[in-house]
Design a protein around this motif. Structure first.
Motif, PDB file in Angstrom:
ATOM      1  N   ARG A   1      87.342 -39.454   7.051  1.00  0.00           N
ATOM      2  CA  ARG A   1      88.141 -38.849   5.985  1.00  0.00           C
ATOM      3  C   ARG A   1      88.072 -37.324   6.093  1.00  0.00           C
ATOM      4  NH1 ARG A   1      84.529 -41.851   4.512  1.00  0.00           N
ATOM      5  NH2 ARG A   1      85.808 -43.283   3.342  1.00  0.00           N
ATOM      6  N   PRO A   2      89.211 -36.657   5.759  1.00  0.00           N
ATOM      7  CA  PRO A   2      89.213 -35.199   5.743  1.00  0.00           C
ATOM      8  C   PRO A   2      88.537 -34.693   4.480  1.00  0.00           C
ATOM      9  CG  PRO A   2      91.368 -36.030   5.126  1.00  0.00           C
ATOM     10  CD  PRO A   2      90.521 -37.223   5.458  1.00  0.00           C
ATOM     11  N   VAL A   3      87.813 -33.588   4.598  1.00  0.00           N
ATOM     12  CA  VAL A   3      87.124 -33.001   3.445  1.00  0.00           C
ATOM     13  C   VAL A   3      87.142 -31.485   3.540  1.00  0.00           C
ATOM     14  CG1 VAL A   3      85.548 -34.960   3.092  1.00  0.00           C
ATOM     15  CG2 VAL A   3      84.844 -33.080   4.572  1.00  0.00           C
ATOM     16  N   TRP A   4      87.133 -30.852   2.368  1.00  0.00           N
ATOM     17  CA  TRP A   4      86.829 -29.437   2.291  1.00  0.00           C
ATOM     18  C   TRP A   4      85.314 -29.330   2.234  1.00  0.00           C
ATOM     19  CZ3 TRP A   4      90.433 -27.607  -2.244  1.00  0.00           C
ATOM     20  CH2 TRP A   4      91.757 -27.573  -1.806  1.00  0.00           C
TER      21      TRP A   4
ATOM     22  N   VAL B   1      77.351 -25.525 -10.336  1.00  0.00           N
ATOM     23  CA  VAL B   1      78.635 -24.857 -10.514  1.00  0.00           C
ATOM     24  C   VAL B   1      78.789 -23.621  -9.621  1.00  0.00           C
ATOM     25  CG1 VAL B   1      80.097 -23.651 -12.193  1.00  0.00           C
ATOM     26  CG2 VAL B   1      79.014 -25.824 -12.796  1.00  0.00           C
ATOM     27  N   PRO B   2      77.800 -22.738  -9.474  1.00  0.00           N
ATOM     28  CA  PRO B   2      78.023 -21.559  -8.623  1.00  0.00           C
ATOM     29  C   PRO B   2      78.417 -21.922  -7.189  1.00  0.00           C
ATOM     30  CG  PRO B   2      76.088 -21.225  -9.983  1.00  0.00           C
ATOM     31  CD  PRO B   2      76.497 -22.663 -10.161  1.00  0.00           C
ATOM     32  N   ARG B   3      77.755 -22.899  -6.614  1.00  0.00           N
ATOM     33  CA  ARG B   3      78.114 -23.335  -5.258  1.00  0.00           C
ATOM     34  C   ARG B   3      79.517 -23.959  -5.279  1.00  0.00           C
ATOM     35  NH1 ARG B   3      73.642 -25.824  -3.512  1.00  0.00           N
ATOM     36  NH2 ARG B   3      73.084 -24.033  -2.255  1.00  0.00           N
ATOM     37  N   GLY B   4      79.819 -24.738  -6.314  1.00  0.00           N
ATOM     38  CA  GLY B   4      81.143 -25.327  -6.441  1.00  0.00           C
ATOM     39  C   GLY B   4      82.230 -24.267  -6.506  1.00  0.00           C
TER      40      GLY B   4
ATOM     41  N   HIS C   1      73.371 -22.774   7.303  1.00  0.00           N
ATOM     42  CA  HIS C   1      73.423 -23.797   8.362  1.00  0.00           C
ATOM     43  C   HIS C   1      73.456 -25.209   7.804  1.00  0.00           C
ATOM     44  CE1 HIS C   1      72.990 -20.659  11.314  1.00  0.00           C
ATOM     45  NE2 HIS C   1      72.022 -20.164  10.582  1.00  0.00           N
ATOM     46  N   THR C   2      74.132 -25.359   6.668  1.00  0.00           N
ATOM     47  CA  THR C   2      74.248 -26.650   5.992  1.00  0.00           C
ATOM     48  C   THR C   2      75.676 -26.830   5.504  1.00  0.00           C
ATOM     49  OG1 THR C   2      71.945 -26.489   5.260  1.00  0.00           O
ATOM     50  CG2 THR C   2      73.348 -28.044   4.088  1.00  0.00           C
ATOM     51  N   PHE C   3      76.203 -28.043   5.647  1.00  0.00           N
ATOM     52  CA  PHE C   3      77.512 -28.389   5.108  1.00  0.00           C
ATOM     53  C   PHE C   3      77.324 -28.942   3.707  1.00  0.00           C
ATOM     54  CE2 PHE C   3      78.105 -28.782   9.681  1.00  0.00           C
ATOM     55  CZ  PHE C   3      79.312 -28.166   9.895  1.00  0.00           C
ATOM     56  N   TRP C   4      78.151 -28.483   2.763  1.00  0.00           N
ATOM     57  CA  TRP C   4      78.153 -28.958   1.381  1.00  0.00           C
ATOM     58  C   TRP C   4      79.525 -29.530   1.084  1.00  0.00           C
ATOM     59  CZ3 TRP C   4      73.717 -28.827  -1.487  1.00  0.00           C
ATOM     60  CH2 TRP C   4      72.679 -28.035  -0.999  1.00  0.00           C
ATOM     61  N   ILE C   5      79.585 -30.789   0.670  1.00  0.00           N
ATOM     62  CA  ILE C   5      80.836 -31.485   0.404  1.00  0.00           C
ATOM     63  C   ILE C   5      80.768 -32.038  -1.014  1.00  0.00           C
ATOM     64  CG2 ILE C   5      82.300 -33.421   1.090  1.00  0.00           C
ATOM     65  CD1 ILE C   5      80.952 -33.071   3.941  1.00  0.00           C
ATOM     66  N   LEU C   6      81.798 -31.754  -1.802  1.00  0.00           N
ATOM     67  CA  LEU C   6      81.865 -32.245  -3.171  1.00  0.00           C
ATOM     68  C   LEU C   6      82.283 -33.722  -3.137  1.00  0.00           C
ATOM     69  CD1 LEU C   6      83.426 -30.255  -6.033  1.00  0.00           C
ATOM     70  CD2 LEU C   6      83.867 -32.679  -5.843  1.00  0.00           C
TER      71      LEU C   6
END
Length: 143
Positions: free
Chosen positions: A28-31, A89-92, A37-42
């Protein structure tokens, strides 16, 4: 990380779309947000991604670009384990601003809700992916 053919941090800081593959297999595509050096996905319990990662945290992720006009073809492939963490929320805000721009008033309401609704009641969660392995390739060519 060892020497790479291009600046990986600068490449991953761009608002590109990643594709995440989970056991199943599904893709699946994600933003995403690339920080430290870490990926964060909502994500959250309303998504198949959340359910699949909870069942089996192994995944692969690719971020790539292919510009036929310039001949730039680059990719970053990461493999690792996903970890579901509480939403902050700040990271979001940082993640959404990189794709939607800094002016939150121009965002579609469903994106603003992530920042202003109670994340615990919605079940909004971060999927954190720290790559156990990463392949960086530059297949660019002259046009």
């Amino acid at each position: 990380m060892t020497s790479t053919p291009f600046d990986v941090d600068a490449f991953l800081a761009r608002p590109l779309v990643a594709r995440v593959a989970t056991n199943g297999p599904t893709v699946r595509p994600v933003w995403y947000l690339w920080e430290d050096h870490t990926f964060w996905i909502l994500t959250g319990p309303w998504t198949k991604l959340f359910v699949r990662v909870r069942a089996d945290p192994r995944l692969a992720l690719i971020v790539d670009e292919c510009d036929l006009a310039t001949g730039v073809v680059r990719q970053v492939i990461a493999r690792g384990r996903g970890e579901l963490l509480p939403f902050d929320v700040p990271r979001g805000r940082r993640k959404l601003a990189r794709y939607l721009g800094a002016d939150e008033n121009r965002w579609d309401g469903r994106f603003r809700r992530y920042l202003y609704d109670d994340p615990a009641s919605r079940g909004t969660t971060w999927l954190r992916v720290s790559a156990e392995s990463m392949i960086v390739e530059d297949f660019s060519y002259s046009v």
